[in-house]
Write a protein that holds these residues in place. Structure first.
Motif, mmCIF file in Angstrom:
data_model
loop_
_atom_site.group_PDB
_atom_site.id
_atom_site.type_symbol
_atom_site.label_atom_id
_atom_site.label_comp_id
_atom_site.label_asym_id
_atom_site.label_seq_id
_atom_site.Cartn_x
_atom_site.Cartn_y
_atom_site.Cartn_z
ATOM 1 N N PRO A 96 24.749 43.149 53.927
ATOM 2 C CA PRO A 96 26.191 42.993 53.713
ATOM 3 C C PRO A 96 26.465 42.833 52.211
ATOM 4 C CG PRO A 96 25.257 40.917 54.472
ATOM 5 C CD PRO A 96 24.135 41.916 54.442
ATOM 6 N N VAL A 97 27.525 43.471 51.736
ATOM 7 C CA VAL A 97 27.938 43.323 50.339
ATOM 8 C C VAL A 97 29.447 43.173 50.278
ATOM 9 C CG1 VAL A 97 25.992 44.654 49.398
ATOM 10 C CG2 VAL A 97 28.139 45.808 49.903
ATOM 11 N N GLN A 98 29.901 42.630 49.164
ATOM 12 C CA GLN A 98 31.337 42.537 48.935
ATOM 13 C C GLN A 98 31.710 43.531 47.845
ATOM 14 O OE1 GLN A 98 33.268 38.826 47.483
ATOM 15 N NE2 GLN A 98 34.178 38.840 49.519
ATOM 16 N N GLN A 99 32.762 44.305 48.122
ATOM 17 C CA GLN A 99 33.240 45.311 47.185
ATOM 18 C C GLN A 99 34.727 45.095 46.931
ATOM 19 O OE1 GLN A 99 32.293 48.992 49.221
ATOM 20 N NE2 GLN A 99 30.131 48.837 48.742
ATOM 21 N N GLN A 100 35.188 45.648 45.818
ATOM 22 C CA GLN A 100 36.612 45.595 45.524
ATOM 23 C C GLN A 100 37.090 46.982 45.138
ATOM 24 O OE1 GLN A 100 38.388 42.197 43.636
ATOM 25 N NE2 GLN A 100 39.383 43.522 42.133
ATOM 26 N N TYR A 101 38.241 47.345 45.696
ATOM 27 C CA TYR A 101 38.902 48.603 45.348
ATOM 28 C C TYR A 101 40.222 48.265 44.686
ATOM 29 C CZ TYR A 101 35.608 51.402 47.987
ATOM 30 O OH TYR A 101 34.464 52.036 48.425
ATOM 31 N N SER A 102 40.475 48.901 43.537
ATOM 32 C CA SER A 102 41.734 48.735 42.818
ATOM 33 C C SER A 102 42.301 50.122 42.560
ATOM 34 C CB SER A 102 41.518 48.025 41.483
ATOM 35 O OG SER A 102 40.894 46.766 41.678
ATOM 36 N N ARG A 103 43.547 50.325 42.953
ATOM 37 C CA ARG A 103 44.170 51.631 42.718
ATOM 38 C C ARG A 103 44.749 51.630 41.315
ATOM 39 N NH1 ARG A 103 47.570 55.012 47.131
ATOM 40 N NH2 ARG A 103 47.297 57.024 46.116
ATOM 41 N N THR A 104 44.215 52.495 40.463
ATOM 42 C CA THR A 104 44.629 52.519 39.060
ATOM 43 C C THR A 104 45.627 53.635 38.763
ATOM 44 O OG1 THR A 104 42.696 53.876 38.501
ATOM 45 C CG2 THR A 104 42.467 51.472 38.270
ATOM 46 N N ALA A 105 45.710 54.636 39.642
ATOM 47 C CA ALA A 105 46.662 55.741 39.509
ATOM 48 C C ALA A 105 46.801 56.385 40.882
ATOM 49 C CB ALA A 105 46.165 56.757 38.482
ATOM 50 N N VAL A 106 47.670 57.372 40.991
ATOM 51 C CA VAL A 106 47.899 58.028 42.281
ATOM 52 C C VAL A 106 46.584 58.528 42.884
ATOM 53 C CG1 VAL A 106 48.986 60.011 43.399
ATOM 54 C CG2 VAL A 106 50.269 58.664 41.745
ATOM 55 N N ASN A 107 45.730 59.118 42.037
ATOM 56 C CA ASN A 107 44.493 59.702 42.544
ATOM 57 C C ASN A 107 43.236 59.054 41.954
ATOM 58 O OD1 ASN A 107 44.777 60.676 39.962
ATOM 59 N ND2 ASN A 107 43.976 62.703 40.446
ATOM 60 N N LYS A 108 43.326 57.794 41.548
ATOM 61 C CA LYS A 108 42.165 57.108 40.970
ATOM 62 C C LYS A 108 42.043 55.681 41.503
ATOM 63 C CE LYS A 108 41.750 59.600 36.614
ATOM 64 N NZ LYS A 108 40.573 60.356 36.922
ATOM 65 N N TYR A 109 40.792 55.308 41.753
ATOM 66 C CA TYR A 109 40.462 53.951 42.192
ATOM 67 C C TYR A 109 39.331 53.414 41.333
ATOM 68 C CZ TYR A 109 43.167 54.092 46.501
ATOM 69 O OH TYR A 109 44.189 54.152 47.405
ATOM 70 N N LEU A 110 39.401 52.128 41.008
ATOM 71 C CA LEU A 110 38.282 51.443 40.382
ATOM 72 C C LEU A 110 37.497 50.801 41.518
ATOM 73 C CD1 LEU A 110 36.744 50.438 37.882
ATOM 74 C CD2 LEU A 110 38.227 48.404 37.941
ATOM 75 N N TYR A 111 36.245 51.230 41.666
ATOM 76 C CA TYR A 111 35.355 50.670 42.674
ATOM 77 C C TYR A 111 34.454 49.654 41.983
ATOM 78 C CZ TYR A 111 31.056 50.206 45.274
ATOM 79 O OH TYR A 111 29.956 49.680 45.900
#
Length: 183
Positions: free
Chosen positions: A136-151
């Motif tokens: 098990p791991v913890q991840q974070q997704y942040s939407r930085t633009a319409v078509n971009k995510y910071l993983y």
């Protein structure tokens, strides 16, 4: 139905990916071949996903240097049965992250439906196919633009800005994956 091919940059691989849908579910079937360092591998996976992009079950069959392995997972409410054993450390995980494919990033991206500048932490079952390891791991997704995510992988501080298409599929994952073509 969606068919595409991803190139694994780091994993020196090619993935032939198919997604089919009906009224209730998505079914993914994919084949990956490649070589990394001293490992020549062939991996096939099949995932059943509900319409909210939550994984219901999976099957991963791999052959690495002629050694065959099978990994199965099935969601039973909030628990996971992995290779026929319930493992409580995976409780409440909605998603899996398979090391050899960018597809599993699509699962939280399409489920979370984040607005720009929003982010969310999630618990994920991480499956390292080449090293035969699952945790098990913890991840974070942040939407930085319409078509971009910071993983972000919280555990090891790994970060990458992922580009996606209008359906939430990865088109570019720096130094790891890029989409070559789509039907």
């Amino acid at each position: 139905m969606k068919t595409l091919i991803w190139k694994g940059i780091f994993y020196q691989s090619l993935e032939y990916f198919n997604l089919q849908s009906d009224d209730k579910n998505y079914t993914v079937e994919s084949k990956i071949i490649g070589c990394l360092e001293d490992k020549i591998y062939n991996t096939e996976y099949k995932i059943h996903i509900d319409k909210d992009w939550i994984v219901q079950d999976f099957l991963i069959e791999s052959e690495i240097n002629k050694v065959k392995r099978t990994l199965t997972g099935k969601r039973i409410q909030n628990q996971w049965e992995i290779n026929n054993l319930v493992n409580p450390e995976f409780n409440d995980c909605k998603f899996i992250d398979i090391s050899l494919t960018p597809f599993t990033n699509t699962l939280p991206i399409n489920n979370l439906k984040l607005s720009e500048n929003d982010s969310q932490k999630i618990d994920v079952i991480y499956i390292d196919v080449l090293n035969d390891h699952i945790k098990p791991v913890q991840q974070q997704y942040s939407r930085t633009a319409v078509n971009k995510y910071l993983y972000e992988n919280i555990e090891n501080d790994f970060k990458a800005e992922i580009s996606i298409d209008e359906a939430g599929f990865v088109t570019a994952y720096p130094k790891l994956f890029e989409k070559i073509t789509e039907l």
